[in-house]
Scaffold this motif. Structure first.
Motif, PDB file in Angstrom:
ATOM      1  N   GLN A   1       0.829  -1.205   0.000  1.00  0.00           N
ATOM      2  CA  GLN A   1       0.000   0.000   0.000  1.00  0.00           C
ATOM      3  C   GLN A   1       0.864   1.256   0.000  1.00  0.00           C
ATOM      4  O   GLN A   1       0.605   2.214  -0.732  1.00  0.00           O
ATOM      5  N   SER A   2       1.884   1.259   0.845  1.00  0.00           N
ATOM      6  CA  SER A   2       2.729   2.445   0.989  1.00  0.00           C
ATOM      7  C   SER A   2       3.434   2.805  -0.304  1.00  0.00           C
ATOM      8  O   SER A   2       3.586   3.985  -0.642  1.00  0.00           O
ATOM      9  N   LEU A   3       3.883   1.797  -1.060  1.00  0.00           N
ATOM     10  CA  LEU A   3       4.681   2.064  -2.250  1.00  0.00           C
ATOM     11  C   LEU A   3       3.853   2.303  -3.505  1.00  0.00           C
ATOM     12  O   LEU A   3       4.346   2.882  -4.476  1.00  0.00           O
ATOM     13  N   PHE A   4       2.574   1.861  -3.498  1.00  0.00           N
ATOM     14  CA  PHE A   4       1.768   1.962  -4.711  1.00  0.00           C
ATOM     15  C   PHE A   4       0.567   2.897  -4.600  1.00  0.00           C
ATOM     16  O   PHE A   4       0.167   3.498  -5.591  1.00  0.00           O
ATOM     17  N   GLU A   5      -0.044   2.995  -3.426  1.00  0.00           N
ATOM     18  CA  GLU A   5      -1.279   3.772  -3.317  1.00  0.00           C
ATOM     19  C   GLU A   5      -1.012   5.265  -3.326  1.00  0.00           C
ATOM     20  O   GLU A   5       0.024   5.736  -2.845  1.00  0.00           O
ATOM     21  N   THR A   6      -1.960   6.025  -3.868  1.00  0.00           N
ATOM     22  CA  THR A   6      -1.904   7.485  -3.830  1.00  0.00           C
ATOM     23  C   THR A   6      -3.140   8.015  -3.125  1.00  0.00           C
ATOM     24  O   THR A   6      -4.161   7.332  -3.041  1.00  0.00           O
TER      25      THR A   6
ATOM     26  N   THR B   1       7.132  15.040   4.276  1.00  0.00           N
ATOM     27  CA  THR B   1       6.455  14.873   3.002  1.00  0.00           C
ATOM     28  C   THR B   1       5.061  14.277   3.160  1.00  0.00           C
ATOM     29  O   THR B   1       4.795  13.543   4.105  1.00  0.00           O
ATOM     30  N   SER B   2       4.168  14.597   2.212  1.00  0.00           N
ATOM     31  CA  SER B   2       2.807  14.061   2.252  1.00  0.00           C
ATOM     32  C   SER B   2       2.578  13.005   1.178  1.00  0.00           C
ATOM     33  O   SER B   2       1.462  12.525   1.012  1.00  0.00           O
ATOM     34  N   ALA B   3       3.635  12.635   0.431  1.00  0.00           N
ATOM     35  CA  ALA B   3       3.485  11.646  -0.643  1.00  0.00           C
ATOM     36  C   ALA B   3       4.758  10.817  -0.762  1.00  0.00           C
ATOM     37  O   ALA B   3       5.859  11.359  -0.698  1.00  0.00           O
TER      38      ALA B   3
ATOM     39  N   GLY C   1       5.542  18.423   0.320  1.00  0.00           N
ATOM     40  CA  GLY C   1       6.109  17.379  -0.521  1.00  0.00           C
ATOM     41  C   GLY C   1       5.000  16.574  -1.160  1.00  0.00           C
ATOM     42  O   GLY C   1       4.294  15.833  -0.475  1.00  0.00           O
ATOM     43  N   ALA C   2       4.797  16.723  -2.455  1.00  0.00           N
ATOM     44  CA  ALA C   2       3.723  16.024  -3.155  1.00  0.00           C
ATOM     45  C   ALA C   2       4.172  15.731  -4.578  1.00  0.00           C
ATOM     46  O   ALA C   2       5.215  16.226  -5.040  1.00  0.00           O
ATOM     47  N   ILE C   3       3.380  14.913  -5.277  1.00  0.00           N
ATOM     48  CA  ILE C   3       3.758  14.425  -6.602  1.00  0.00           C
ATOM     49  C   ILE C   3       2.769  14.940  -7.645  1.00  0.00           C
ATOM     50  O   ILE C   3       1.549  14.842  -7.447  1.00  0.00           O
ATOM     51  N   PHE C   4       3.312  15.471  -8.747  1.00  0.00           N
ATOM     52  CA  PHE C   4       2.489  16.071  -9.785  1.00  0.00           C
ATOM     53  C   PHE C   4       2.965  15.611 -11.167  1.00  0.00           C
ATOM     54  O   PHE C   4       4.095  15.151 -11.323  1.00  0.00           O
TER      55      PHE C   4
ATOM     56  N   HIS D   1      -2.310  16.848 -10.306  1.00  0.00           N
ATOM     57  CA  HIS D   1      -2.154  16.186  -9.013  1.00  0.00           C
ATOM     58  C   HIS D   1      -2.121  14.671  -9.146  1.00  0.00           C
ATOM     59  O   HIS D   1      -2.979  14.057  -9.766  1.00  0.00           O
ATOM     60  N   ILE D   2      -1.104  14.050  -8.537  1.00  0.00           N
ATOM     61  CA  ILE D   2      -1.001  12.591  -8.489  1.00  0.00           C
ATOM     62  C   ILE D   2      -1.116  12.085  -7.058  1.00  0.00           C
ATOM     63  O   ILE D   2      -1.891  11.179  -6.763  1.00  0.00           O
ATOM     64  N   ASP D   3      -0.370  12.698  -6.141  1.00  0.00           N
ATOM     65  CA  ASP D   3      -0.343  12.198  -4.766  1.00  0.00           C
ATOM     66  C   ASP D   3       0.149  13.304  -3.842  1.00  0.00           C
ATOM     67  O   ASP D   3       1.044  14.065  -4.196  1.00  0.00           O
ATOM     68  N   GLY D   4      -0.457  13.390  -2.644  1.00  0.00           N
ATOM     69  CA  GLY D   4      -0.003  14.348  -1.656  1.00  0.00           C
ATOM     70  C   GLY D   4      -0.918  15.560  -1.536  1.00  0.00           C
ATOM     71  O   GLY D   4      -1.836  15.754  -2.334  1.00  0.00           O
ATOM     72  N   PHE D   5      -0.628  16.394  -0.548  1.00  0.00           N
ATOM     73  CA  PHE D   5      -1.503  17.527  -0.231  1.00  0.00           C
ATOM     74  C   PHE D   5      -1.056  18.797  -0.943  1.00  0.00           C
ATOM     75  O   PHE D   5       0.122  19.151  -0.972  1.00  0.00           O
TER      76      PHE D   5
END
Length: 854
Positions: free
Chosen positions: A454-459, A471-473, A741-744, A791-795
């Motif tokens: 879950q930690s490595l794949f879920e967003t 970081t949030s992602a 810290g988030a992923i875009f 937006h992909i993952d994170g706040f």
């Protein structure tokens, strides 16, 4: 905080009083009597604990001394740091447990095995990992570790006997020896006599880059999930050999604070992965013991504030996903030996004592709750599997069809965390994408390490809070830019991937007397290119795709592919062949022999679209005002991945540096306040003659404000409306405007040299800043721009998202004959962003061939 006699006066008592004197009692009087034949830390070191900071080699030698004197202690080395310092643990338990340690390990591993059942835990001691000093300049805990080891080795107190009977303690005195010794040298060499409490004294103000980080200036407390560094890799290997019941993570915080123990602040994630039983029931059981023991010595403390457990890679959170109870402690720091605070002076010894007290509080609480801890751990992995069974997602498939080494790097992370992964048995067509079986891998969710999957794949998109300690992602499949998809039905699985699969295979190469081509799609291709350049070979790269015949078959090569003409070299064809074969095996990258300059598609190997690549000579600016984290990320990438030397020059020496030695300079986030008009002009002139300046994050703001480039920042709308907010909410209200810290997603121009080696235009980037670059006025200069729905993952707040949608991620701006490559984001974040590393390395490798159309 209880005010104690300043510790500098305690030294006088040590001079005149025997070994079991007042200063010794300050730490552990309650555990008397002690075996007089076993030396205390003070006796062994020659100074009282707290009077100096102890070097790591002395810490190790003291533990080895205890092992030689006591049948309760053994010491083993579990790894080495970048600087070759030993990583050691002391195993401390009674002789009976030592004699049956292998049996204890075997039965304990059966407890965490869902396929086995241990009916009784009465005769099974708890496994407790006491971990200290992951941040090198938070040193009190290592001193406490020595006191803890001594007490367990030498005390005859009944409580100690009980602890030794009911636990096997793995005491890790220094998780970050390189950083610790950097800090130790600073404070010991600047120590006042008598101690100086003035916070302005140099002892309390450590110079750049300070000792918090490891050799490459990385924060090891964020690295357990990422497993980039040898310290973390070694610890994880041990972790999965033992699966401790309890793990401690001792830290320090600001001098004006008190003491923190768990429970932490409620996780910012709306649906935390960690089971609720962990952060409620178990934490509260231990908190009672911590409070009672700190109350007894009058120490103030707080809980459930500031620190959260959102990120799963801390020393105090990773274990929570492994059936352990992982515990964070934060002690107000003396930042030296004695320092003033608003409520009096805090001594190093006072900080050490709190850490020592909490070490024993942990052991006492563990023994008191042994049955509860084992009951929890025995259910943990089976309940994880049960949760996975209920998930709509049955597996994840991933794999880049062109990049063997990026796939392998991610597979190595999965295997490090004991995640089971399998080769795809056949091609899979999902969401208009085909995952080819030879380059695709399946991770079933129904497995023991479901929480790590879950930690490595879920967003995530929804969060309870908007402020993060870190970081949030952290969806690492995105960090590696690997095509992936959820599977709602588990497909047939091929062979399970093992460590042997990751080992380099012997590559073959047919000799050519004409030319060789290397596909640039592989992660290791830039490293291979530099290897060849360093051998003095002349290499060209193609700015257009081409197709040619390789061993009788058509083979396509994308932009960035490397061509070496046999006739261009100053060595024989045999020597060239040997260099290429060696490099092919060293970097695990295939080389293709070419027998003709004619191409099936393209303009021929003599086309002007193939340009000679200059050997990089790179300088990185470092020093006060510069982010050591970002600088260290560049340093690590260059040395450990590219295998390329990097010259690091302090910003204060820039005015004296001969810039003609370099064709690329890197500026990471920083203030650069030491640069005046002369330095700015010097830098601008150096770029203008044809060189490459590379800037990241806030360095872009600096070069724009100082007019090195004709680019601009996105301006925020000037809304004069003042929103009324309750004063008590001020921290959260202000903090939410940052991007922790988030992923875009960005759209990348893969025809640009910065985008060479990428096959798809969209890729994830990591952003932890609010630098917003306006797209360049030059039509060809905006290399990457955030997509319409990035937006992909994170706040991220809606306000920041609106700014992002107007912004560029990468710009290349010309200055005369040279260029500035501007990264608004961090392409090298924490050494794990394999997916964007190549953007940065392309700026280094291909900067010289970038010509800016007008």
């Amino acid at each position: 905080m209880l005010k104690k006699i300043p510790y500098r006066f305690c030294f006088l008592f040590f001079i005149f009083l025997p070994f079991q004197g007042i200063a010794q009692d300050y730490f552990f009087k309650e555990y008397s009597p002690f075996d007089s034949k076993i030396p205390s830390p003070e006796e062994y070191l020659g100074y009282p604990i707290g009077e100096y900071h102890t070097r790591h080699d002395l810490v190790v030698s003291y533990l080895e001394k205890l092992a030689s004197m006591s049948d309760r202690v053994t010491v083993f080395e579990y790894g080495r740091t970048h600087e070759q310092r030993k990583l050691v643990m002391a195993i401390i338990t009674n002789k009976s447990n030592h004699d049956r340690l292998e049996e204890i390990k075997r039965v304990h591993l059966e407890v965490v095995d869902p396929d086995k059942k241990v009916s009784s835990f009465t005769d099974l001691p708890l496994i407790v990992n006491l971990g200290y000093n992951v941040h090198g300049n938070e040193p009190s805990s290592t001193e406490a570790a020595m006191l803890t080891a001594y007490t367990l080795a030498a005390s005859s107190h009944p409580k100690v006997d009980e602890i030794l009977s009911e636990t096997v303690v793995f005491l890790d005195p220094t998780i970050n020896p390189d950083g610790r010794d950097r800090h130790t040298q600073w404070v010991n060499s600047r120590r006042g006599q008598p101690f100086i409490a003035d916070k302005n004294d140099i002892e309390h103000n450590e110079g750049w880059p300070n000792g918090r980080t490891n050799h490459y200036w990385f924060d090891l407390n964020r690295d357990l999930l990422l497993a980039v560094h040898p310290e973390s890799k070694a610890k994880l290997k041990w972790y999965h050999e033992w699966y401790p019941n309890v793990v401690t993570d001792f830290h320090e915080m600001g001098t004006n604070s008190t003491y923190f123990f768990e429970p932490k602040n409620q996780s910012a994630s709306l649906v935390p992965i960690t089971p609720k039983e962990n952060y409620t029931t178990l934490n509260n059981l231990f908190a009672k013991q911590f409070a009672a023991d700190l109350d007894q010595i009058g120490s103030l403390y707080f809980t459930a504030e500031v620190y959260d457990s959102t990120y799963p890679g801390y020393g105090s959170t990773y274990g929570d996903l492994q059936g352990s109870l992982a515990l964070l402690f934060e002690q107000a720091s003396a930042r030296g030996h004695l320092q003033e605070t608003p409520t009096g002076e805090i001594t190093f010894a006072f900080a050490i004592r709190n850490q020592f007290i909490s070490s024993f509080s942990t052991l006492k609480a563990a023994v008191e709750n042994k049955q509860t801890l084992y009951d929890y751990q025995s259910r943990f992995f089976q309940e994880a599997i049960d949760k996975a069974s209920k998930s709509k997602v049955k597996a994840y498939v991933f794999g880049d069809p062109y990049d063997t080494n990026r796939n392998k790097a991610f597979l190595e992370v999965l295997l490090t965390h004991k995640i089971k992964v399998y080769q795809a048995e056949k091609d899979l067509d999902i969401d208009k994408r085909t995952f080819k079986k030879d380059m695709s891998y399946i991770v079933p969710v129904k497995q023991q390490q479901y929480y790590m999957v879950q930690s490595l794949f879920e967003t995530f998109e929804k969060y309870r809070d908007s402020v993060y300690y870190d970081t949030s992602a952290w969806s690492l499949v995105n960090a590696f830019n690997l095509p992936h998809a959820q599977l709602n039905k588990l497909p047939n699985l091929g062979n399970e991937i093992t460590k042997e699969f990751l080992e380099k295979k012997n590559r073959t190469l047919q000799k050519s007397n004409y030319a060789y081509l290397i596909d640039y799609a592989d992660y290791n291709a830039p490293s291979f290119l530099y290897f060849l350049q360093d051998k003095g070979l002349i290499a060209k790269t193609t700015s257009k795709p081409l197709t040619t015949v390789v061993e009788g078959k058509n083979h396509s090569f994308g932009r960035g592919s490397i061509m070496l003409s046999v006739q261009d070299q100053k060595i024989t064809s045999d020597e060239l062949y040997e260099f290429l074969l060696d490099g092919s095996n060293d970097f695990d990258v295939q080389v293709y022999p070419i027998q003709t300059g004619m191409t099936v598609d393209g303009n021929g190997l003599g086309s002007r679209s193939l340009m000679t690549v200059k050997k990089p000579e790179v300088m990185l600016l470092v020093g006060e005002g510069i982010s050591p984290y970002e600088a260290g990320e560049v340093w690590h990438l260059m040395e450990q991945r590219l295998k390329m030397p990097l010259v690091k020059i302090d910003v204060s020496d820039f005015d004296r540096a001969d810039l003609n030695r370099y064709n690329a300079i890197v500026m990471v986030s920083g203030s650069y306040n030491v640069f005046g008009s002369a330095e700015i002009e010097k830098l601008k002139n150096w770029v203008g003659i044809g060189n490459t300046l590379i800037t990241t994050r806030t360095a872009n703001t600096w070069i724009i404000k100082n007019k090195l480039v004709d680019e601009t920042l996105v301006e925020k709308s000037k809304d004069t409306t003042v929103q009324r907010v309750d004063y008590g909410l001020s921290d959260g209200f202000i903090g939410r405007n940052n991007i922790g810290g988030a992923i875009f997603e960005v759209d990348l121009d893969i025809t640009h040299p910065i985008g060479f080696g990428y096959s798809e235009r969209t890729l994830p980037v990591y952003k932890n800043n609010t630098v917003w670059l306006n797209p360049s006025k030059n039509n060809f200069s905006t290399v990457a721009r955030y997509t319409d729905d990035p937006h992909i993952d994170g706040f991220i707040t809606p306000e920041n998202l609106a700014l992002m949608e107007k912004s560029a991620s990468i710009i290349v701006s010309n200055i005369g004959k040279g260029r500035v490559v501007m990264f608004a984001d961090n392409p090298n974040f924490r050494g794990i962003w394999y997916g964007t590393n190549k953007l940065f390395t392309n700026a280094i490798m291909f900067g010289s061939i970038i010509e800016m159309p007008k």
